[in-house]
Scaffold this motif. Structure first.
Motif, PDB file in Angstrom:
ATOM      1  N   ARG A 238       0.790  -1.192  -0.169  1.00 31.70           N
ATOM      2  CA  ARG A 238       0.064  -0.150  -0.034  1.00 31.70           C
ATOM      3  C   ARG A 238       0.877   1.281  -0.129  1.00 31.70           C
ATOM      4  O   ARG A 238       0.410   1.995  -0.461  1.00 31.70           O
ATOM      5  CB  ARG A 238      -0.971   0.089   1.274  1.00 31.70           C
ATOM      6  CG  ARG A 238      -2.140  -1.131   1.124  1.00 31.70           C
ATOM      7  CD  ARG A 238      -3.113  -0.975   2.096  1.00 31.70           C
ATOM      8  NE  ARG A 238      -4.006  -1.911   1.910  1.00 31.70           N
ATOM      9  CZ  ARG A 238      -5.266  -1.698   2.508  1.00 31.70           C
ATOM     10  NH1 ARG A 238      -5.766  -0.725   3.221  1.00 31.70           N
ATOM     11  NH2 ARG A 238      -6.244  -2.685   2.322  1.00 31.70           N
ATOM     12  N   LEU A 239       2.191   1.191   0.644  1.00 32.78           N
ATOM     13  CA  LEU A 239       2.872   2.273   0.700  1.00 32.78           C
ATOM     14  C   LEU A 239       4.042   2.430  -0.488  1.00 32.78           C
ATOM     15  O   LEU A 239       4.807   3.171  -0.295  1.00 32.78           O
ATOM     16  CB  LEU A 239       3.484   2.543   2.161  1.00 32.78           C
ATOM     17  CG  LEU A 239       2.462   2.516   3.460  1.00 32.78           C
ATOM     18  CD1 LEU A 239       3.103   2.330   4.570  1.00 32.78           C
ATOM     19  CD2 LEU A 239       1.516   3.495   3.233  1.00 32.78           C
ATOM     20  N   ALA A 240       3.864   1.606  -1.452  1.00 34.65           N
ATOM     21  CA  ALA A 240       4.778   1.481  -2.424  1.00 34.65           C
ATOM     22  C   ALA A 240       5.030   2.860  -3.068  1.00 34.65           C
ATOM     23  O   ALA A 240       6.129   3.261  -3.409  1.00 34.65           O
ATOM     24  CB  ALA A 240       4.635   0.472  -3.339  1.00 34.65           C
ATOM     25  N   ASP A 241       4.165   3.530  -3.183  1.00 32.03           N
ATOM     26  CA  ASP A 241       4.054   4.944  -3.886  1.00 32.03           C
ATOM     27  C   ASP A 241       4.388   6.205  -2.920  1.00 32.03           C
ATOM     28  O   ASP A 241       4.257   7.191  -3.558  1.00 32.03           O
ATOM     29  CB  ASP A 241       2.639   5.477  -4.696  1.00 32.03           C
ATOM     30  CG  ASP A 241       2.464   4.066  -5.566  1.00 32.03           C
ATOM     31  OD1 ASP A 241       3.179   3.966  -6.390  1.00 32.03           O
ATOM     32  OD2 ASP A 241       1.397   3.543  -5.641  1.00 32.03           O
ATOM     33  N   VAL A 242       4.678   5.932  -1.550  1.00 30.77           N
ATOM     34  CA  VAL A 242       5.142   6.953  -0.807  1.00 30.77           C
ATOM     35  C   VAL A 242       6.890   6.894  -0.960  1.00 30.77           C
ATOM     36  O   VAL A 242       7.624   6.354  -0.332  1.00 30.77           O
ATOM     37  CB  VAL A 242       4.800   6.637   0.741  1.00 30.77           C
ATOM     38  CG1 VAL A 242       5.510   7.942   1.526  1.00 30.77           C
ATOM     39  CG2 VAL A 242       3.406   6.555   0.624  1.00 30.77           C
ATOM     40  N   ALA A 243       7.281   8.190  -1.574  1.00 34.06           N
ATOM     41  CA  ALA A 243       8.703   8.111  -1.664  1.00 34.06           C
ATOM     42  C   ALA A 243       9.361   8.579  -0.479  1.00 34.06           C
ATOM     43  O   ALA A 243      10.612   8.080  -0.267  1.00 34.06           O
ATOM     44  CB  ALA A 243       9.059   9.284  -3.081  1.00 34.06           C
ATOM     45  N   SER A 244       8.723   9.689   0.340  1.00 35.31           N
ATOM     46  CA  SER A 244       9.406   9.828   1.460  1.00 35.31           C
ATOM     47  C   SER A 244       8.507  10.286   2.534  1.00 35.31           C
ATOM     48  O   SER A 244       7.330  10.924   2.235  1.00 35.31           O
ATOM     49  CB  SER A 244      10.618  10.875   1.275  1.00 35.31           C
ATOM     50  OG  SER A 244      10.026  12.046   0.533  1.00 35.31           O
ATOM     51  N   VAL A 245       8.877  10.320   3.676  1.00 31.08           N
ATOM     52  CA  VAL A 245       8.281  11.001   4.837  1.00 31.08           C
ATOM     53  C   VAL A 245       9.153  11.865   5.340  1.00 31.08           C
ATOM     54  O   VAL A 245      10.001  11.289   5.987  1.00 31.08           O
ATOM     55  CB  VAL A 245       7.355   9.956   5.617  1.00 31.08           C
ATOM     56  CG1 VAL A 245       6.504  10.559   6.670  1.00 31.08           C
ATOM     57  CG2 VAL A 245       6.986   8.831   4.907  1.00 31.08           C
ATOM     58  N   GLU A 246       8.713  13.088   6.105  1.00 23.53           N
ATOM     59  CA  GLU A 246       9.614  14.038   6.395  1.00 23.53           C
ATOM     60  C   GLU A 246       8.693  14.785   7.669  1.00 23.53           C
ATOM     61  O   GLU A 246       7.768  15.470   7.493  1.00 23.53           O
ATOM     62  CB  GLU A 246      10.294  14.978   5.373  1.00 23.53           C
ATOM     63  CG  GLU A 246      11.188  16.053   6.077  1.00 23.53           C
ATOM     64  CD  GLU A 246      11.561  17.076   5.088  1.00 23.53           C
ATOM     65  OE1 GLU A 246      12.415  17.734   5.097  1.00 23.53           O
ATOM     66  OE2 GLU A 246      11.111  16.801   3.766  1.00 23.53           O
ATOM     67  N   ALA A 247       9.512  14.962   8.806  1.00 23.01           N
ATOM     68  CA  ALA A 247       9.107  15.844   9.846  1.00 23.01           C
ATOM     69  C   ALA A 247       9.678  17.234   9.576  1.00 23.01           C
ATOM     70  O   ALA A 247      10.647  17.340   9.672  1.00 23.01           O
ATOM     71  CB  ALA A 247       9.522  15.415  11.123  1.00 23.01           C
ATOM     72  N   LEU A 248       8.662  18.330   9.284  1.00 24.18           N
ATOM     73  CA  LEU A 248       9.033  19.615   8.997  1.00 24.18           C
ATOM     74  C   LEU A 248       9.216  20.383  10.232  1.00 24.18           C
ATOM     75  O   LEU A 248      10.106  21.380  10.429  1.00 24.18           O
ATOM     76  CB  LEU A 248       8.084  20.225   8.134  1.00 24.18           C
ATOM     77  CG  LEU A 248       7.564  19.794   6.596  1.00 24.18           C
ATOM     78  CD1 LEU A 248       6.555  20.395   5.891  1.00 24.18           C
ATOM     79  CD2 LEU A 248       8.765  19.542   5.717  1.00 24.18           C
ATOM     80  N   ASP A 249       8.449  19.996  11.284  1.00 20.47           N
ATOM     81  CA  ASP A 249       8.553  20.596  12.615  1.00 20.47           C
ATOM     82  C   ASP A 249       8.113  19.570  13.465  1.00 20.47           C
ATOM     83  O   ASP A 249       7.404  18.407  13.310  1.00 20.47           O
ATOM     84  CB  ASP A 249       8.067  21.957  12.723  1.00 20.47           C
ATOM     85  CG  ASP A 249       6.739  22.126  12.482  1.00 20.47           C
ATOM     86  OD1 ASP A 249       5.786  21.139  12.914  1.00 20.47           O
ATOM     87  OD2 ASP A 249       6.280  23.189  12.064  1.00 20.47           O
ATOM     88  N   GLU A 250       8.009  19.770  14.815  1.00 17.86           N
ATOM     89  CA  GLU A 250       7.476  19.032  15.644  1.00 17.86           C
ATOM     90  C   GLU A 250       5.888  18.391  15.581  1.00 17.86           C
ATOM     91  O   GLU A 250       5.655  17.203  15.734  1.00 17.86           O
ATOM     92  CB  GLU A 250       7.154  19.529  17.035  1.00 17.86           C
ATOM     93  CG  GLU A 250       7.083  18.688  18.145  1.00 17.86           C
ATOM     94  CD  GLU A 250       7.254  19.296  19.628  1.00 17.86           C
ATOM     95  OE1 GLU A 250       6.254  20.236  19.778  1.00 17.86           O
ATOM     96  OE2 GLU A 250       7.872  18.947  20.651  1.00 17.86           O
ATOM     97  N   ARG A 251       5.105  19.435  14.791  1.00 13.93           N
ATOM     98  CA  ARG A 251       3.614  18.970  14.532  1.00 13.93           C
ATOM     99  C   ARG A 251       3.294  18.935  12.899  1.00 13.93           C
ATOM    100  O   ARG A 251       1.990  18.921  12.641  1.00 13.93           O
ATOM    101  CB  ARG A 251       2.906  20.034  15.128  1.00 13.93           C
ATOM    102  CG  ARG A 251       2.951  19.908  16.851  1.00 13.93           C
ATOM    103  CD  ARG A 251       1.961  20.741  17.446  1.00 13.93           C
ATOM    104  NE  ARG A 251       0.756  21.007  16.829  1.00 13.93           N
ATOM    105  CZ  ARG A 251       0.068  22.132  16.630  1.00 13.93           C
ATOM    106  NH1 ARG A 251       0.498  23.317  17.300  1.00 13.93           N
ATOM    107  NH2 ARG A 251      -1.118  22.267  16.260  1.00 13.93           N
ATOM    108  N   THR A 252       4.285  18.862  12.270  1.00 12.56           N
ATOM    109  CA  THR A 252       3.862  19.041  10.618  1.00 12.56           C
ATOM    110  C   THR A 252       4.682  18.093   9.955  1.00 12.56           C
ATOM    111  O   THR A 252       6.004  17.878  10.131  1.00 12.56           O
ATOM    112  CB  THR A 252       4.409  20.392  10.251  1.00 12.56           C
ATOM    113  OG1 THR A 252       3.838  21.512  10.908  1.00 12.56           O
ATOM    114  CG2 THR A 252       3.838  20.459   8.440  1.00 12.56           C
TER     115      THR A 252
END
Length: 597
Positions: free
Chosen positions: A159-173
């Motif tokens: 299901r997550l094969a199309d997620v290239a990256s996940v990034e924390a921009l700040d504590e809540r984003t």
């Protein structure tokens, strides 16, 4: 910039309190509760429900072990998952009751995305908490997606094969970047349960265990009797209890699941009051088994509650990974010999509708003949398609209910002879003298053989040996996960807007992944093209066209014997509960019930 019902639209980026892949949201940003709930429903009391089979683990995120979350009862109540997600409503087993395809912020206060859906940003609510009081933060989201892809059940990597990256921009984003822009992707990532990083860093994620992990939802595990019972306790200080998406829901202080290996034993327990609500799948039981004292004196109520839920696909799935069902002629022949009309009349009291599409009770059933638009969609494949592909009647055969299906026998025999099968005495054999035979796999289900017996009888009359193998739930799961069967009876859930589950069910890449639900072993470039086309559709019209074309392909290839369905819930319950007055279109809504006062 424009503002519509709380949705902020800039030239290229939209920020919203919820999401729908194609349409506008029903509820504005300042809504107070869903229309189908009683926002003032009292809290308290307990409800006991039926659990099917058994369980040996409380870790639902891995392939190993059998979790209580796999049972239909937990799915009905919406406690298949104890961890909250970024959005509410995008989970396959917990959709919104009155709005198909939409989802609203739960952990997420809002989400933001561009027109091409190449990325999506979620802003987490400051008050979001795990049950141990630790805040839910962007690092938990990043951790969740990484560990589920690396160590979780194979369905997550699919299901997550199309997620290239996940990034924390700040504590809540947190920002998700996708390998391609698709309208379903914000819903996909919004549905994933968010796990506590601080807990799993000190616990073995890949371990099957009856120790309940720290979670974040409206209930926590209060007590476990291994394989027999699970008790969930409502979290009194649940962080999201007053959010609009939760008002009027999750009203019982306790939800208890009693597990029974035998459905007949379970029903007898219901009659004596051992559990409170029985969802009846058996038409025979519904029509004949409710003549007991508590029903007669009114202590038990029952009802057929109409709904508009797309029905799951129940079918006898042929395993095309091995003989004899690697041959489409054998698959079609076996399908011809399933006499639904006889079974419906003699076994089901004419209660069911034949399932003719892989998307039952939905607008995605293939047109016969195919539209000009569908033919144009598959123009690049036209040279490889049979001459009758777009005009063939792909509807399952309709018989007169007498049980005499000589025409179907002749059609089936002609197909088998075309594939080299010949009658030798009263058995069909191939050139090597090997008989045509197969086994249907299932776990303990006393009522299933009466459904199989008429089909087996027709198969035997044509010279095909078919039998039934029953195994315990643990062995069944292992064989299912590793595709060790000829034919399996299974139910695939379908949503109003099917999304990433299409990849799990039908894509070539899932055919050999242990634990996938590509039960038939489908590895077909036409199917691959149509699944990807549906998921990449920019308009609802294009999406519908691709799914109709997919339905035609699946039906033409005869990957399974489609069974039957009903368009209402059949439930009985001990009369101590109250519920909203109007039926909920897209679910049973058991999470909106409450104790009578």
């Amino acid at each position: 910039m424009a503002l519509f019902l709380g949705v902020v639209c800039h030239a290229e980026v939209t920020r919203s309190h919820g999401y729908h892949p194609f349409g506008d949201l029903k509820y504005p940003a300042d809504f107070s509760h869903f229309d189908y709930v009683n926002p003032d429903a009292p809290k308290g009391g307990s409800i006991t429900l039926f659990g099917n089979g058994t369980f040996d683990s409380l870790n639902p995120y891995i392939l190993k072990g059998r979790s209580p979350a796999d049972t239909p009862g937990m799915q009905m109540y919406g406690v298949t998952e104890l961890a909250d997600s970024l959005l509410m409503g995008s989970q396959p087993h917990n959709p919104l009751g009155d709005e198909a395809g939409a989802a609203y912020g739960l952990i997420a206060e809002w989400l933001e995305y561009p027109e091409d859906r190449s990325w999506c940003v979620f802003r987490l609510r400051d008050q979001a908490r795990f049950h141990d009081g630790e805040p839910i933060r962007a690092d938990d989201v990043v951790f969740t997606f990484n560990i589920l892809r690396e160590k979780g059940h194979p369905e997550y990597s699919l299901r997550l094969a199309d997620v290239a990256s996940v990034e924390a921009l700040d504590e809540r984003t947190v920002r998700f970047t996708f390998t391609e822009g698709r309208r379903d992707l914000p819903l996909l990532v919004g549905a994933i349960p968010i796990l506590p990083r601080h807990y799993w860093q000190t616990h073995d994620f890949e371990r099957s265990t009856l120790e309940a992990p720290v979670s974040s939802g409206p209930y926590r595990v209060a007590d476990v009797q291994g394989g027999k019972q699970v008790t969930f306790q409502r979290v009194a200080d649940y962080w999201a209890k007053d959010l609009p998406v939760n008002r009027g829901r999750y009203n019982f202080d306790q939800v208890v699941f009693e597990f029974y290996r035998d459905a007949d034993v379970g029903f007898e327990a219901f009659k004596s009051g051992a559990y409170d609500l029985h969802y009846t799948y058996s038409s025979k039981r519904w029509s004949t088994a409710f003549d007991f004292a508590a029903m007669k004196d009114g202590r038990v109520k029952r009802a057929e509650i109409p709904h508009s839920v797309p029905r799951p696909v129940q079918a006898f799935f042929f395993n095309t990974r091995r003989a004899p069902f690697d041959d489409p002629n054998v698959r079609e022949a076996a399908t011809l010999l399933f006499d639904f009309e006889w079974s419906n009349r003699n076994l089901f009291a004419d209660a069911y509708t034949r399932t003719v599409s892989w998307f039952p009770n939905s607008p995605y059933s293939a047109d016969i003949p195919a539209s000009a638009e569908e033919q144009a969609l598959l123009e690049d494949f036209r040279k490889t398609l049979p001459a009758d592909y777009f005009s063939a009647d792909i509807t399952p055969p309709v018989n007169d209910g007498s049980g005499q299906i000589r025409n179907r026998m002749r059609e089936a025999l002609a197909l088998l002879k075309e594939s080299g099968w010949q009658l030798q005495g009263n058995r069909l054999v191939n050139d090597a003298g090997k008989p045509l035979r197969f086994t249907v796999l299932n776990y303990h289900n006393p009522g299933i053989y009466r459904i199989l017996a008429p089909w087996f009888r027709n198969l035997k009359r044509l010279g095909i040996d078919a039998d039934y193998r029953e195994v315990d739930p643990s062995a069944y799961k292992e064989k299912l996960d590793n595709f060790q069967y000829d034919v399996v009876l299974f139910v695939l859930p379908m949503r109003d807007y099917p999304g990433p589950e299409l990849k799990d069910y039908f894509l070539s890449s899932s055919a050999d992944i242990s634990g996938s639900r590509n039960l038939a072993g489908i590895a077909d470039p036409v199917v691959d093209f149509l699944v990807k086309r549906a998921l990449a559709a920019d308009t609802e019209a294009d999406y519908t066209l691709a799914l109709k074309a997919l339905d035609r392909r699946l039906r033409y290839q005869h990957y399974g014997v489609l069974n039957y369905h009903i368009r209402h819930h059949r439930i009985a319950w001990w009369d101590k509960f109250a519920r909203p007055p109007e039926p909920i279109p897209y679910g049973l809504g058991l999470d909106t019930w409450w104790m009578k006062q």
